[in-house]
Design a protein around this motif. Sequence first.
Motif, PDB file in Angstrom:
ATOM      1  N   GLY A  86       0.837  -1.193   0.000  1.00 52.02           N
ATOM      2  CA  GLY A  86       0.000   0.000   0.000  1.00 52.02           C
ATOM      3  C   GLY A  86       0.867   1.236   0.000  1.00 52.02           C
ATOM      4  N   GLY A  87       0.802   1.990   1.072  1.00 50.76           N
ATOM      5  CA  GLY A  87       1.443   3.290   1.090  1.00 50.76           C
ATOM      6  C   GLY A  87       2.757   3.408   1.831  1.00 50.76           C
ATOM      7  N   GLU A  88       3.320   2.297   2.317  1.00 57.12           N
ATOM      8  CA  GLU A  88       4.560   2.413   3.085  1.00 57.12           C
ATOM      9  C   GLU A  88       5.636   1.493   2.544  1.00 57.12           C
ATOM     10  OE1 GLU A  88       3.581   4.009   7.416  1.00 57.12           O
ATOM     11  OE2 GLU A  88       3.236   1.859   7.233  1.00 57.12           O
ATOM     12  N   GLY A  89       6.861   1.990   2.599  1.00 56.49           N
ATOM     13  CA  GLY A  89       8.006   1.197   2.196  1.00 56.49           C
ATOM     14  C   GLY A  89       8.897   0.907   3.385  1.00 56.49           C
ATOM     15  N   TYR A  90       9.727  -0.116   3.231  1.00 59.65           N
ATOM     16  CA  TYR A  90      10.732  -0.459   4.228  1.00 59.65           C
ATOM     17  C   TYR A  90      12.087  -0.345   3.551  1.00 59.65           C
ATOM     18  CZ  TYR A  90       6.996  -2.326   7.113  1.00 59.65           C
ATOM     19  OH  TYR A  90       5.868  -2.444   7.873  1.00 59.65           O
ATOM     20  N   GLY A  91      13.012   0.293   4.239  1.00 59.25           N
ATOM     21  CA  GLY A  91      14.330   0.467   3.652  1.00 59.25           C
ATOM     22  C   GLY A  91      15.387   0.621   4.721  1.00 59.25           C
ATOM     23  N   PHE A  92      16.600   0.734   4.249  1.00 57.47           N
ATOM     24  CA  PHE A  92      17.746   0.945   5.140  1.00 57.47           C
ATOM     25  C   PHE A  92      18.116   2.414   5.124  1.00 57.47           C
ATOM     26  CE2 PHE A  92      18.169  -3.375   3.459  1.00 57.47           C
ATOM     27  CZ  PHE A  92      18.127  -4.081   4.649  1.00 57.47           C
ATOM     28  N   ASP A  93      18.427   2.946   6.298  1.00 58.31           N
ATOM     29  CA  ASP A  93      18.971   4.298   6.392  1.00 58.31           C
ATOM     30  C   ASP A  93      20.475   4.157   6.192  1.00 58.31           C
ATOM     31  OD1 ASP A  93      19.976   6.782   7.031  1.00 58.31           O
ATOM     32  OD2 ASP A  93      18.649   7.060   8.757  1.00 58.31           O
ATOM     33  N   ILE A  94      20.917   4.298   4.942  1.00 56.29           N
ATOM     34  CA  ILE A  94      22.319   4.044   4.617  1.00 56.29           C
ATOM     35  C   ILE A  94      23.237   5.188   5.032  1.00 56.29           C
ATOM     36  CG2 ILE A  94      21.826   2.358   2.807  1.00 56.29           C
ATOM     37  CD1 ILE A  94      22.204   4.585   0.751  1.00 56.29           C
ATOM     38  N   ASP A  95      22.658   6.281   5.530  1.00 57.15           N
ATOM     39  CA  ASP A  95      23.484   7.378   6.051  1.00 57.15           C
ATOM     40  C   ASP A  95      23.928   7.121   7.492  1.00 57.15           C
ATOM     41  OD1 ASP A  95      23.363   8.723   3.674  1.00 57.15           O
ATOM     42  OD2 ASP A  95      21.899  10.207   4.340  1.00 57.15           O
ATOM     43  N   GLU A  96      23.280   6.165   8.150  1.00 58.41           N
ATOM     44  CA  GLU A  96      23.648   5.792   9.523  1.00 58.41           C
ATOM     45  C   GLU A  96      24.606   4.603   9.463  1.00 58.41           C
ATOM     46  OE1 GLU A  96      22.698   7.148  12.511  1.00 58.41           O
ATOM     47  OE2 GLU A  96      21.686   8.721  11.391  1.00 58.41           O
ATOM     48  N   VAL A 102      14.020   1.326   8.316  1.00 58.91           N
ATOM     49  CA  VAL A 102      13.020   2.362   8.568  1.00 58.91           C
ATOM     50  C   VAL A 102      11.767   2.067   7.755  1.00 58.91           C
ATOM     51  CG1 VAL A 102      14.752   4.139   9.094  1.00 58.91           C
ATOM     52  CG2 VAL A 102      13.918   3.894   6.749  1.00 58.91           C
ATOM     53  N   ARG A 103      10.654   2.594   8.244  1.00 61.10           N
ATOM     54  CA  ARG A 103       9.384   2.561   7.509  1.00 61.10           C
ATOM     55  C   ARG A 103       9.145   3.993   7.052  1.00 61.10           C
ATOM     56  NH1 ARG A 103       5.539  -0.853  10.665  1.00 61.10           N
ATOM     57  NH2 ARG A 103       6.178   0.547  12.303  1.00 61.10           N
ATOM     58  N   ILE A 104       8.757   4.163   5.778  1.00 59.53           N
ATOM     59  CA  ILE A 104       8.610   5.508   5.227  1.00 59.53           C
ATOM     60  C   ILE A 104       7.401   5.533   4.286  1.00 59.53           C
ATOM     61  CG2 ILE A 104      10.217   5.048   3.318  1.00 59.53           C
ATOM     62  CD1 ILE A 104      11.235   7.981   3.688  1.00 59.53           C
ATOM     63  N   ALA A 114      10.830   9.105   7.886  1.00 64.97           N
ATOM     64  CA  ALA A 114      11.362   7.755   8.069  1.00 64.97           C
ATOM     65  C   ALA A 114      11.356   7.413   9.560  1.00 64.97           C
ATOM     66  CB  ALA A 114      12.770   7.652   7.500  1.00 64.97           C
ATOM     67  N   GLU A 115      10.701   6.313   9.884  1.00 66.50           N
ATOM     68  CA  GLU A 115      10.554   5.881  11.282  1.00 66.50           C
ATOM     69  C   GLU A 115      11.366   4.603  11.490  1.00 66.50           C
ATOM     70  OE1 GLU A 115       7.066   3.639  13.862  1.00 66.50           O
ATOM     71  OE2 GLU A 115       6.636   4.346  11.841  1.00 66.50           O
ATOM     72  N   PRO A 116      12.370   4.623  12.381  1.00 66.70           N
ATOM     73  CA  PRO A 116      13.152   3.404  12.635  1.00 66.70           C
ATOM     74  C   PRO A 116      12.263   2.292  13.201  1.00 66.70           C
ATOM     75  CG  PRO A 116      14.195   5.327  13.648  1.00 66.70           C
ATOM     76  CD  PRO A 116      12.832   5.754  13.175  1.00 66.70           C
ATOM     77  N   VAL A 117      12.416   1.067  12.652  1.00 69.05           N
ATOM     78  CA  VAL A 117      11.607  -0.050  13.143  1.00 69.05           C
ATOM     79  C   VAL A 117      12.434  -1.255  13.586  1.00 69.05           C
ATOM     80  CG1 VAL A 117       9.466   0.516  11.945  1.00 69.05           C
ATOM     81  CG2 VAL A 117      11.154  -0.876  10.786  1.00 69.05           C
ATOM     82  N   ALA A 118      13.670  -1.393  13.080  1.00 70.50           N
ATOM     83  CA  ALA A 118      14.484  -2.554  13.460  1.00 70.50           C
ATOM     84  C   ALA A 118      15.941  -2.283  13.110  1.00 70.50           C
ATOM     85  CB  ALA A 118      13.997  -3.808  12.745  1.00 70.50           C
ATOM     86  N   GLN A 119      16.833  -3.041  13.735  1.00 74.27           N
ATOM     87  CA  GLN A 119      18.264  -2.901  13.464  1.00 74.27           C
ATOM     88  C   GLN A 119      18.739  -3.833  12.349  1.00 74.27           C
ATOM     89  OE1 GLN A 119      20.497  -0.593  14.583  1.00 74.27           O
ATOM     90  NE2 GLN A 119      18.596   0.321  15.299  1.00 74.27           N
ATOM     91  N   ASN A 120      17.971  -4.889  12.058  1.00 76.24           N
ATOM     92  CA  ASN A 120      18.366  -5.837  11.006  1.00 76.24           C
ATOM     93  C   ASN A 120      17.131  -6.620  10.566  1.00 76.24           C
ATOM     94  OD1 ASN A 120      18.058  -8.057  12.910  1.00 76.24           O
ATOM     95  ND2 ASN A 120      20.023  -7.400  13.761  1.00 76.24           N
ATOM     96  N   VAL A 121      17.293  -7.470   9.569  1.00 79.21           N
ATOM     97  CA  VAL A 121      16.149  -8.186   9.004  1.00 79.21           C
ATOM     98  C   VAL A 121      15.525  -9.174  10.003  1.00 79.21           C
ATOM     99  CG1 VAL A 121      15.362  -9.690   7.137  1.00 79.21           C
ATOM    100  CG2 VAL A 121      16.946  -7.821   6.645  1.00 79.21           C
ATOM    101  N   PRO A 122      16.298  -9.996  10.705  1.00 80.68           N
ATOM    102  CA  PRO A 122      15.646 -10.873  11.686  1.00 80.68           C
ATOM    103  C   PRO A 122      14.843 -10.090  12.739  1.00 80.68           C
ATOM    104  CG  PRO A 122      17.875 -11.645  11.266  1.00 80.68           C
ATOM    105  CD  PRO A 122      17.730 -10.313  10.567  1.00 80.68           C
ATOM    106  N   GLU A 123      15.378  -8.952  13.183  1.00 81.39           N
ATOM    107  CA  GLU A 123      14.649  -8.138  14.161  1.00 81.39           C
ATOM    108  C   GLU A 123      13.375  -7.548  13.547  1.00 81.39           C
ATOM    109  OE1 GLU A 123      15.206  -3.970  16.442  1.00 81.39           O
ATOM    110  OE2 GLU A 123      16.917  -5.329  16.643  1.00 81.39           O
ATOM    111  N   LEU A 124      13.395  -7.239  12.250  1.00 85.83           N
ATOM    112  CA  LEU A 124      12.187  -6.738  11.587  1.00 85.83           C
ATOM    113  C   LEU A 124      11.066  -7.762  11.693  1.00 85.83           C
ATOM    114  CD1 LEU A 124      10.748  -4.601   9.808  1.00 85.83           C
ATOM    115  CD2 LEU A 124      11.644  -5.859   7.824  1.00 85.83           C
ATOM    116  N   PHE A 125      11.380  -9.031  11.475  1.00 85.80           N
ATOM    117  CA  PHE A 125      10.370 -10.073  11.591  1.00 85.80           C
ATOM    118  C   PHE A 125       9.802 -10.128  13.008  1.00 85.80           C
ATOM    119  CE2 PHE A 125      11.765 -11.345   7.485  1.00 85.80           C
ATOM    120  CZ  PHE A 125      10.773 -12.162   6.954  1.00 85.80           C
ATOM    121  N   VAL A 126      10.673 -10.031  14.010  1.00 79.95           N
ATOM    122  CA  VAL A 126      10.234 -10.077  15.410  1.00 79.95           C
ATOM    123  C   VAL A 126       9.360  -8.848  15.722  1.00 79.95           C
ATOM    124  CG1 VAL A 126      11.009  -9.965  17.821  1.00 79.95           C
ATOM    125  CG2 VAL A 126      12.184 -11.445  16.170  1.00 79.95           C
TER     126      VAL A 126
END
Length: 134
Positions: A86-96, A102-104, A114-126
């Motif tokens: 729908g209206g949101e994407g998930y991506g990496f903040d490559i400047d950090e 992040v969700r944007i 951009a809202e931080p949601v996880a530190q890595n892919v496994p954590e995103l699932f959790v």
Amino acid sequence: MELYNFTEGQLNGPAEAAFVDGLNAALGVALPPSYLDFLKAHDGGDGFIGDHYIVFWQAQELADFNREYEVGTYAPGIFLFACDGGGEGYGFDIDEASMPIVRIPLIGMERQYAEPVAQNVPELFVRLALEPAG
């Protein structure tokens, strides 16, 4: 134990290892190791993680989707790899340095949203499994 579990839906089989190994050079972005490991296990897929629907893009789609969404223009420093269909994407903040996920919003995309949601892919699932939708 599988790190990536959908409540409902299906993850694809692995991406070609040689393609994933050359992905950083091809994209001109140093993607996080957890994401490259994910691609080596699952080249995209879609389904629900808890109440959240997510579409993980295939490795060969990454450049096209980032270009089509004009991420470099509207949210420089973000590299998208998935969306909610729908209206949101998930991506990496490559400047950090830690490259958090992040969700944007895809419509009205601006880095400030951009809202931080996880530190890595496994954590995103959790995180998505535990977070109520909406």
